[in-house]
Structures are given as C-alpha cells and as structure tokens.
Scaffold this active site. Structure first.
Site, PDB file in Angstrom:
ATOM      1  N   GLU A 151      37.514  29.674  43.763  1.00  0.00           N
ATOM      2  CA  GLU A 151      38.723  30.957  43.796  1.00  0.00           C
ATOM      3  C   GLU A 151      38.279  31.098  45.307  1.00  0.00           C
ATOM      4  O   GLU A 151      37.806  30.806  46.074  1.00  0.00           O
ATOM      5  CB  GLU A 151      38.597  31.110  42.693  1.00  0.00           C
ATOM      6  CG  GLU A 151      36.985  31.545  42.234  1.00  0.00           C
ATOM      7  CD  GLU A 151      37.713  32.108  41.396  1.00  0.00           C
ATOM      8  OE1 GLU A 151      38.100  32.507  39.889  1.00  0.00           O
ATOM      9  OE2 GLU A 151      36.345  32.627  40.559  1.00  0.00           O
ATOM     10  N   ASP A 155      35.906  41.654  42.749  1.00  0.00           N
ATOM     11  CA  ASP A 155      36.868  41.170  43.306  1.00  0.00           C
ATOM     12  C   ASP A 155      37.276  41.450  44.888  1.00  0.00           C
ATOM     13  O   ASP A 155      37.580  42.401  44.930  1.00  0.00           O
ATOM     14  CB  ASP A 155      38.110  40.749  43.061  1.00  0.00           C
ATOM     15  CG  ASP A 155      37.557  39.872  41.651  1.00  0.00           C
ATOM     16  OD1 ASP A 155      36.742  38.972  41.965  1.00  0.00           O
ATOM     17  OD2 ASP A 155      38.584  40.657  41.018  1.00  0.00           O
TER      18      ASP A 155
HETATM   19  O1  FUB Z   1      38.969  38.696  38.757  1.00  0.00           O
HETATM   20  C1  FUB Z   1      39.030  37.741  38.484  1.00  0.00           C
HETATM   21  C2  FUB Z   1      39.076  36.411  39.290  1.00  0.00           C
HETATM   22  O2  FUB Z   1      37.198  36.240  38.917  1.00  0.00           O
HETATM   23  C3  FUB Z   1      38.608  36.537  40.285  1.00  0.00           C
HETATM   24  O3  FUB Z   1      40.516  35.829  40.856  1.00  0.00           O
HETATM   25  C4  FUB Z   1      38.423  35.371  40.587  1.00  0.00           C
HETATM   26  O4  FUB Z   1      37.737  35.172  41.822  1.00  0.00           O
HETATM   27  C5  FUB Z   1      36.959  35.668  40.040  1.00  0.00           C
HETATM   28  O5  FUB Z   1      36.309  36.553  40.432  1.00  0.00           O
END
Ligand code: FUB
Length: 302
Positions: free
Chosen positions: A197, A28
C-alpha cells in the site's frame, strides 16, 4: 557538529519535536508546498465509536495543517467529512490516506472511502480554491479505480499520473480535469513482491521515484524504486526507513523538498504504544547520494 546544530536550533527556536502534531492522532502524511508554506494532508485516526472497528483503523474526516518552519503547525480544522461524500457510506469511518495537488487555480484533494452498497474502497476527488479547503467532493468517485492510498504526480510537462494501491500498485494517466483516467491502469508492483500500500511518486533530476511501504516480517519498512518514466518499469533500489522502532504495523509517508532541504514525512504510534491504529506524524531530514539514490533515514523518536 551534531551538538552545535542542536544548540543553533534551540537558540533559533526551531527544534522540531517528533511527533509533530499533538492533540489528535494523524497518520498517512502527504506533505506539499503551496504558496510558500508546507501543507500537511494526513488521515485522522480516532478511537472508534462503533464496535466493529474497535481494533481497526477508524477515520471520519480530514484536517489540514500548515507550517512555514515545520515546527509550528496551524490546524485548519475539518476540511472534508465522511457525511459530505455523496457516493460514500457515511458510517464506514474509512477516510484513509489522502493527497492534494494544485492545477490551474484549483486544489484537488484525492481520498479513498467505502462506497454505499459496495465492498472495498473507491477513490474520490474534492476541490477547493484554497489549499486549506473546505473541499467539495464530486458526485462520483473516479471511474475505473478501486483501491486506497491515492498519490498524484504532476509531471513537468503538465501530465498528471494517479498511483494507488489496489491489487498491487497501479498507475494510470489522468485527463486534464484530474478527475478521470486517461489510460488503462498499469500494475507497477505486485503484492507478492512485498508491496502492499501507500505509494508516493515524485520526479527529481529527470528520474522518477516510487516510494512505498514494503512488508518485512509483518511490519512495514519504507522502500523505493527508480525509473526513467512515471509509468515504469521501476527498479528496486533499497530501504528508506527500516521497520518502526515503536512496533507500528504500518508506515505511510511522503517526501518533500522545502527551502533547499528534503524531508521524509511518516508515522509511528509514539502517542499510542498499546494500539498501533492510533498514529502520529513525524518528520526527519532526508538526503540523496550524488547518483540519485536515497540514504536511509533513522527515525528521531519522541
Ligand atoms: O490509514 C489506513 C491505512 O493504513 C492506509 O491507507 C495505509 O497506507 C496504512 O497506513
């Protein structure tokens, strides 16, 4: 030309190797330029010490890394840990994707975490006088925000916008203190459209870009949309990076201009081929077309 560039890189000692960080898992990545250096704010995947997260994401703290050449990285150590967050559940291992911005002498570190006694995620803010922390969290998370993956766009006029992933992708104006919302959240993309996300937003030549993981056949590619306003509406433009060649379910990214070149920071599971919740940050150069659209990036593998 490619061979020549490789040789030039080799002689100058500046050949980057993906993944860029070894020795710990990093995911991330939000990259920012502060004080002439690139600062990398990733989340920190660890093998889970608790049974319930053996097959899931597990993050206990954040490290910050910095570099002047994108090849040699300095690890500034732990800058915030789940046990430091007054409102957080210290045993949740849910310190997911962060961001950091600078305003008026203070660095603001935005991070998601699971709150005590509540389900789901809230987004907190921690501050420091330096880009490499340590960061001191505020007593409460940002009111009115439930979700993960904060990204802050500081516009040229000084107005800040918070993007995050909740039920779909939301954006709201932030007050001058960067710790409170200054408008109602607006839904700019919906999960039913494939958005899930990891939003990242930036401005270039008067256009606002919203870039995000987009689910294609169960794993994520990186896509983008453009607008004339940071609050949208955003028009879908295309794919920045196709699905992970290493089979990683997630991809999460940021874009950055440094010394005249644009870069895409992202993650794959190159160092953990059998478990895609242990990820590693990679970088590749990124190019814009004359009309402002983005050329697709092919990941350089390990
Ligand atoms: O790292 C945990 C989660 O996985 C992140 O918040 C998302 O964006 C995905 O990468």
């Amino acid at each position: 030309l490619f061979v020549l560039l490789l040789c030039l890189g080799a002689f100058s000692g500046l050949v980057a190797q993906n993944p860029i960080i070894s020795g710990q898992f990093t995911a991330d990545p939000t990259a920012r330029v502060f004080e002439g250096k690139v600062y990398l704010y990733p989340s920190h995947d660890i093998p889970s010490p608790v049974e319930r997260l053996q097959e899931w994401f597990c993050m206990e703290d954040y490290h910050v890394f910095s570099s002047e050449d994108l090849v040699k990285w300095t690890d500034h150590g732990v800058v915030l840990s789940q046990s430091d967050v007054p409102w957080g559940d210290a045993g949740s291992y849910s310190m997911w994707a962060p961001d950091c911005v600078y305003k008026n002498g203070t660095y603001y570190f935005f991070f998601p975490a699971s709150p005590k006694g509540e389900k789901g995620f809230r987004i907190g803010v921690a501050t420091s006088d330096t880009p490499f922390g340590p960061f001191k969290p505020l007593a409460e998370p940002i009111a009115g925000v439930q979700g993960i993956d904060p990204c802050v766009l500081l516009d040229k006029d000084g107005q800040a916008y918070l993007y995050w992933s909740g039920r779909g992708l939301n954006v709201a104006r932030l007050k001058d203190n960067l710790t409170e919302l200054d408008s109602a959240p607006v839904l700019v993309a919906d999960v039913k459209d494939g958005f899930k996300e990891g939003p990242f937003a930036f401005e270039r030549n008067g256009k606002y870009y919203l870039t995000y993981p987009w689910v294609k056949d169960k794993t994520e590619c990186l896509a983008y949309a453009m607008s004339d306003s940071p609050m949208g509406p955003f028009e879908y433009k295309g794919i920045i990076m196709d699905q992970s060649p290493t089979g990683c379910w997630t991809n999460h990214h940021s874009l950055l201009e440094y010394k005249g070149q644009w870069y895409l920071f992202y993650h794959h599971n190159d160092y953990s081929p059998d478990f895609d919740k242990n990820r590693s940050v990679c970088i590749d150069s990124l190019f814009f077309n004359a009309d402002g659209t983005i050329r697709q990036v092919v990941p350089t593998l390990r």
